[in-house]
Design a protein around this motif. Sequence first.
Motif, PDB file in Angstrom:
ATOM      1  N   GLN A 377       6.320   8.579  -2.727  1.00 35.79           N
ATOM      2  CA  GLN A 377       5.577   7.541  -2.003  1.00 35.79           C
ATOM      3  C   GLN A 377       4.732   6.679  -2.935  1.00 35.79           C
ATOM      4  O   GLN A 377       3.804   6.006  -2.496  1.00 35.79           O
ATOM      5  CB  GLN A 377       4.683   8.187  -0.946  1.00 35.79           C
ATOM      6  CG  GLN A 377       5.451   8.983   0.092  1.00 35.79           C
ATOM      7  CD  GLN A 377       4.535   9.635   1.119  1.00 35.79           C
ATOM      8  OE1 GLN A 377       3.642   8.982   1.680  1.00 35.79           O
ATOM      9  NE2 GLN A 377       4.740  10.914   1.369  1.00 35.79           N
ATOM     10  N   GLU A 379       5.028   3.849  -4.349  1.00 35.15           N
ATOM     11  CA  GLU A 379       4.900   2.413  -4.098  1.00 35.15           C
ATOM     12  C   GLU A 379       3.859   2.128  -3.024  1.00 35.15           C
ATOM     13  O   GLU A 379       3.040   1.209  -3.169  1.00 35.15           O
ATOM     14  CB  GLU A 379       6.256   1.831  -3.699  1.00 35.15           C
ATOM     15  CG  GLU A 379       7.249   1.764  -4.852  1.00 35.15           C
ATOM     16  CD  GLU A 379       8.523   1.032  -4.474  1.00 35.15           C
ATOM     17  OE1 GLU A 379       8.588   0.483  -3.352  1.00 35.15           O
ATOM     18  OE2 GLU A 379       9.451   1.006  -5.307  1.00 35.15           O
ATOM     19  N   SER A 380       3.857   2.914  -1.949  1.00 33.72           N
ATOM     20  CA  SER A 380       2.864   2.696  -0.896  1.00 33.72           C
ATOM     21  C   SER A 380       1.471   3.090  -1.375  1.00 33.72           C
ATOM     22  O   SER A 380       0.482   2.439  -1.022  1.00 33.72           O
ATOM     23  CB  SER A 380       3.236   3.484   0.364  1.00 33.72           C
ATOM     24  OG  SER A 380       3.206   4.886   0.125  1.00 33.72           O
ATOM     25  N   GLN A 382       0.473   2.899  -4.505  1.00 27.30           N
ATOM     26  CA  GLN A 382       0.101   1.816  -5.409  1.00 27.30           C
ATOM     27  C   GLN A 382      -0.420   0.604  -4.631  1.00 27.30           C
ATOM     28  O   GLN A 382      -1.405  -0.036  -5.016  1.00 27.30           O
ATOM     29  CB  GLN A 382       1.303   1.397  -6.249  1.00 27.30           C
ATOM     30  CG  GLN A 382       0.997   0.372  -7.330  1.00 27.30           C
ATOM     31  CD  GLN A 382       0.253   0.983  -8.494  1.00 27.30           C
ATOM     32  OE1 GLN A 382       0.770   1.859  -9.151  1.00 27.30           O
ATOM     33  NE2 GLN A 382      -0.967   0.528  -8.737  1.00 27.30           N
ATOM     34  N   ALA A 383       0.219   0.300  -3.519  1.00 24.16           N
ATOM     35  CA  ALA A 383      -0.198  -0.844  -2.712  1.00 24.16           C
ATOM     36  C   ALA A 383      -1.604  -0.650  -2.168  1.00 24.16           C
ATOM     37  O   ALA A 383      -2.410  -1.599  -2.136  1.00 24.16           O
ATOM     38  CB  ALA A 383       0.798  -1.054  -1.570  1.00 24.16           C
ATOM     39  N   ARG A 384      -1.928   0.568  -1.741  1.00 23.04           N
ATOM     40  CA  ARG A 384      -3.277   0.822  -1.224  1.00 23.04           C
ATOM     41  C   ARG A 384      -4.325   0.758  -2.334  1.00 23.04           C
ATOM     42  O   ARG A 384      -5.435   0.256  -2.129  1.00 23.04           O
ATOM     43  CB  ARG A 384      -3.319   2.180  -0.526  1.00 23.04           C
ATOM     44  CG  ARG A 384      -2.528   2.201   0.765  1.00 23.04           C
ATOM     45  CD  ARG A 384      -2.631   3.530   1.487  1.00 23.04           C
ATOM     46  NE  ARG A 384      -1.818   3.540   2.696  1.00 23.04           N
ATOM     47  CZ  ARG A 384      -1.737   4.547   3.541  1.00 23.04           C
ATOM     48  NH1 ARG A 384      -2.427   5.663   3.300  1.00 23.04           N
ATOM     49  NH2 ARG A 384      -0.981   4.475   4.610  1.00 23.04           N
ATOM     50  N   ASP A 386      -4.141  -1.106  -5.033  1.00 23.02           N
ATOM     51  CA  ASP A 386      -4.315  -2.517  -5.357  1.00 23.02           C
ATOM     52  C   ASP A 386      -5.113  -3.247  -4.285  1.00 23.02           C
ATOM     53  O   ASP A 386      -5.919  -4.136  -4.594  1.00 23.02           O
ATOM     54  CB  ASP A 386      -2.939  -3.188  -5.524  1.00 23.02           C
ATOM     55  CG  ASP A 386      -2.176  -2.678  -6.741  1.00 23.02           C
ATOM     56  OD1 ASP A 386      -2.822  -2.125  -7.662  1.00 23.02           O
ATOM     57  OD2 ASP A 386      -0.944  -2.814  -6.766  1.00 23.02           O
ATOM     58  N   ALA A 387      -4.924  -2.847  -3.034  1.00 27.03           N
ATOM     59  CA  ALA A 387      -5.602  -3.535  -1.929  1.00 27.03           C
ATOM     60  C   ALA A 387      -7.089  -3.214  -1.875  1.00 27.03           C
ATOM     61  O   ALA A 387      -7.914  -4.091  -1.584  1.00 27.03           O
ATOM     62  CB  ALA A 387      -4.937  -3.164  -0.603  1.00 27.03           C
TER      63      ALA A 387
END
Length: 410
Positions: A377, A379-380, A382-384, A386-387
């Motif tokens: 997981q 990628e998800s 990483q997205a959190r 970054d957000a």
Amino acid sequence: MNTPHITIIGSALSGNKGAAAMLESAIQTLSERLDNPRFTLFSMYPREDREQNPYENLDIVAADPKQLGVTINTLALVYRLLPPLRPLLRKKSKAIAALTSSQVLLDQGGITFTDGREKFLLYNVASILPALNTGTPVFKCAQAVGPFENPINRRAAKVFLPKARTLVTRGRITHEFAEGLGLTNLFAGADYAFSLEMDGDEAEAVSQHVDLSFFDDERDVVGVCPSVVLQKKVDARGGDYAGQIVSFVEDLRRQGKKVVLIPHSVRTGTEKTHNNDLPLCREIHAQLRIGDDLLFVDRELSSQQLRYLIGRCDLFVASRFHAMVSSLAMAVPTLVIGWSHKYREVLEMFELEEWAFGHDKLTPDYLSERFADLDAQRESVQARLDAHLPEVKARSARQADLIAEIVQGG
């Protein structure tokens, strides 16, 4: 106004690099907000801290537990009770001189007034009591406090925590504990180490000690940061912490991943294990097979150098709290093995609390299973990261604004 002067306790340059990150974050952020401030560190390791001190505006005053608990606290009490002796005390005691010339004392203890840590309660009180007796405002930088179910801890917290000008809570759980105690001097912040900035020279400095070509091929690099605190807790219930980490590392290598073993708390020149994970890491490394897929950082690095190195990893497994902070600050997907609510509440800020578990669940199989989930997981995750990272860093930096307001008479 007088030259800004800030005294700091509860952190250090040597030993625990999380403490160093908090200290250096304060120096960096307050130097940006104030005109040529001076800092005094009440140090548990004065010799080591003086040797590692790169800051011209930072003075080191010896304050090991005995010096702090007996000498400094006694002199501060005398200062309060006998005003005619105050000029003499300021002249003879560097600690009293620092406190009485400072506009604020920063308490950077990472976790204080917490059930289960009653053996540290006297130190928690002794850290702030001299400032209270000399009339110096106390600002408790972002930290974990509570829970307060133990009557002794609860009583001490109800007496002393309201006396701080400000208590910065390091996450939702701490904030709820503090509100439940009736405290109103709270600010919901984030760990000060999120504000740490690198100076750009870290790669060159690290390359003098570590072969950075290790990170250059296409294989994933997994950072692993063990903790002697976790080792003591796991081994106390009959486990084998070092053996479990060895098993996990070898499993990663069989999967084709590379592993860098990183001690985040190191005291050079001693085998004592307080604030020193290097002996444990050497024990783990000795049980691992040699290979070009394994890198061991067998030395003390600065907090910025460690942050740079952690940032080169693709995935990270942390047991030291501030190793976790550094990996989150560098937006590296991270799995955390912890022992307190302080880990989970920080991960909550990134909506990533599911990636922490307690040492009581630690087995090689469970660790490998949770890591495999993180890998799948990433990628998800990483997205959190970054957000949410900009907001978390802003909450961390906000405490510097609050401290500057106190110094400037606000």
